[in-house]
Design a protein around this motif. Structure first.
Motif, mmCIF file in Angstrom:
data_model
loop_
_atom_site.group_PDB
_atom_site.id
_atom_site.type_symbol
_atom_site.label_atom_id
_atom_site.label_comp_id
_atom_site.label_asym_id
_atom_site.label_seq_id
_atom_site.Cartn_x
_atom_site.Cartn_y
_atom_site.Cartn_z
ATOM 1 N N LYS A 1 4.329 5.904 -5.220
ATOM 2 C CA LYS A 1 4.607 5.931 -6.661
ATOM 3 C C LYS A 1 3.565 6.782 -7.383
ATOM 4 O O LYS A 1 3.884 7.517 -8.316
ATOM 5 N N LYS A 2 2.314 6.667 -6.923
ATOM 6 C CA LYS A 2 1.221 7.450 -7.511
ATOM 7 C C LYS A 2 1.490 8.942 -7.371
ATOM 8 O O LYS A 2 1.139 9.739 -8.266
ATOM 9 N N TRP A 3 2.112 9.344 -6.252
ATOM 10 C CA TRP A 3 2.383 10.767 -6.007
ATOM 11 C C TRP A 3 3.706 11.231 -6.619
ATOM 12 O O TRP A 3 4.125 12.365 -6.421
ATOM 13 N N ARG B 1 0.832 -1.210 0.000
ATOM 14 C CA ARG B 1 0.000 0.000 0.000
ATOM 15 C C ARG B 1 0.863 1.256 0.000
ATOM 16 O O ARG B 1 0.603 2.207 -0.752
ATOM 17 N N VAL B 2 1.865 1.271 0.843
ATOM 18 C CA VAL B 2 2.765 2.424 0.909
ATOM 19 C C VAL B 2 3.409 2.666 -0.450
ATOM 20 O O VAL B 2 3.446 3.797 -0.959
ATOM 21 N N LYS B 3 3.936 1.596 -1.061
ATOM 22 C CA LYS B 3 4.592 1.710 -2.359
ATOM 23 C C LYS B 3 3.620 2.228 -3.422
ATOM 24 O O LYS B 3 3.983 3.091 -4.232
ATOM 25 N N HIS B 4 2.386 1.714 -3.402
ATOM 26 C CA HIS B 4 1.379 2.119 -4.385
ATOM 27 C C HIS B 4 1.125 3.622 -4.323
ATOM 28 O O HIS B 4 1.146 4.310 -5.360
ATOM 29 N N TYR B 5 0.865 4.135 -3.147
ATOM 30 C CA TYR B 5 0.522 5.545 -3.019
ATOM 31 C C TYR B 5 1.724 6.458 -3.317
ATOM 32 O O TYR B 5 1.589 7.484 -4.001
ATOM 33 N N GLN C 1 0.333 11.214 2.746
ATOM 34 C CA GLN C 1 0.800 12.185 1.766
ATOM 35 C C GLN C 1 1.217 13.493 2.435
ATOM 36 O O GLN C 1 2.259 14.076 2.113
ATOM 37 N N ALA C 2 0.399 13.946 3.397
ATOM 38 C CA ALA C 2 0.697 15.207 4.079
ATOM 39 C C ALA C 2 2.013 15.116 4.860
ATOM 40 O O ALA C 2 2.847 16.036 4.823
ATOM 41 N N ARG C 3 2.218 13.991 5.549
ATOM 42 C CA ARG C 3 3.429 13.851 6.369
ATOM 43 C C ARG C 3 4.673 13.673 5.497
ATOM 44 O O ARG C 3 5.761 14.177 5.841
#
Length: 341
Positions: A21-23, A15-19, A111-113
């Protein structure tokens, strides 16, 4: 921005990797602390997101290893299922994390952190770059000041050279010999730089001795020799009461460079360890250079004769430990003399 995500739970790591990379972030992953440390040491990592509880090496231990092995600033976010205040305080203060996220995490919070971490990394590195530039500027200015001091002092000492033709080359060599001997004796570079200049002023008190005595070709009378001896007192007065370390060393050298290890020197009859080490250094190289150079009242001795005479006085005139170091540097002193006639 390179981010290393570390977690032994495959689902969380995915999950961490997915988000991330998306950003638009460049992502590396590791399943435990040992693997993460290896990747950190081989890659340029900007931000680390690490789980707290992992096999082999947990999050806090990984963070400590990163701090111990990195000169670059790295922003570290601890992922944890612990929610107690004491645990979170421990993560931030004891482990050395910069931030934390409680699992299961919210993507918007993640994302914010991470963005806070990104801004912090950029600001921290700009600050370090500014500090490095400032340090380089200070070092450059320090070198300029040091060079200015050295040139000014040597120009002032040229007043002695105009009266005593042997002085010019002698004072340059004494500074260079002293700096080399100080280095071999284990001095810090700052002190070596100081004695390079300070040693050159060892005979500055001769400016207060009349030409009729200073330049006399024949043997001095007892009264004339007493006047010559006064150059140590005069030099001490000229260089006294300064707050600058270099001039404090120069004061001691000018005042005491004719003291002897057994207490038979002048002007104060200091014995052994009472004589500052800087003075002992200059006493050695001054005798070495003076005996090897011709004077208006005597011929120069050969290096063999100079060293033989000094060896006879190694425990009465000189600091014995420094004398042993001095003898090992003779080949280098020859080169210094050759290049500074």
């Amino acid at each position: 921005m390179n981010i290393l995500a570390v977690d032994d739970e495959a689902v969380t790591l995915s999950r961490v990797k997915h988000y991330l990379k998306k950003w638009g972030y460049n992502i590396l992953t590791a399943g435990n602390g040992v693997e993460a440390l290896e990747k950190f040491l081989s890659e340029d990592i900007d931000i680390i997101l690490t789980d707290w509880i992992m096999p082999e090496m947990d999050g806090p231990e990984l963070i400590r290893e990163i701090h111990n092995n990195s000169k670059r600033y790295v922003y570290i976010i601890l992922l944890t299922s612990k929610r107690e205040t004491d645990d979170l305080v421990s993560a931030l203060s004891e482990a050395g994390a910069d931030d934390y996220i409680v699992k299961p995490f919210n993507p918007e919070e993640l994302q914010a952190r991470v963005r806070v971490g990104e801004r912090t990394v950029l600001l921290e590195r700009k600050l370090r770059e500014y500090n490095n530039d400032l340090e380089n500027t200070v070092r450059m200015q320090t070198r300029i000041i040091r060079q200015t001091q050295e040139e000014t002092i040597f120009r002032l000492l040229s007043a002695l050279e105009a009266r005593d033709k042997e002085t010019g080359g002698h004072v340059r060599r004494i500074g260079l010999y002293s700096a080399r001997l100080a280095k071999a004796a284990g001095w810090t570079q700052d002190k070596i730089d100081d004695i390079l200049i300070a040693a050159s002023m060892h005979d500055i008190g001769k400016i207060g001795v009349s030409d009729s005595i200073l330049c006399k070709k024949g043997r001095l009378t007892e009264a004339e020799f007493e006047i010559i001896k006064s150059h140590t007192i005069i030099g001490g007065r000229i260089l006294g009461n300064s707050k600058l370390p270099m001039l404090q060393i120069a004061h001691d050298i000018a005042l005491y460079h004719h003291e002897k290890w057994d207490g038979s020197g002048y002007p104060c009859g200091l014995i052994g360890e009472q004589i500052p080490e800087a003075v002992c250094i200059v006493a050695l190289v001054d005798v070495y250079d003076a005996l090897g150079q011709g004077r208006i009242y005597r011929k120069a001795l050969s290096e063999e004769a100079v060293l033989a005479k000094m060896y006879e006085e190694r425990e009465s005139h000189f600091n014995p430990d420094l004398f042993n170091i001095f003898t090992e540097l003779i080949p280098e002193f020859r080169d210094i003399a050759k290049n500074n006639p």
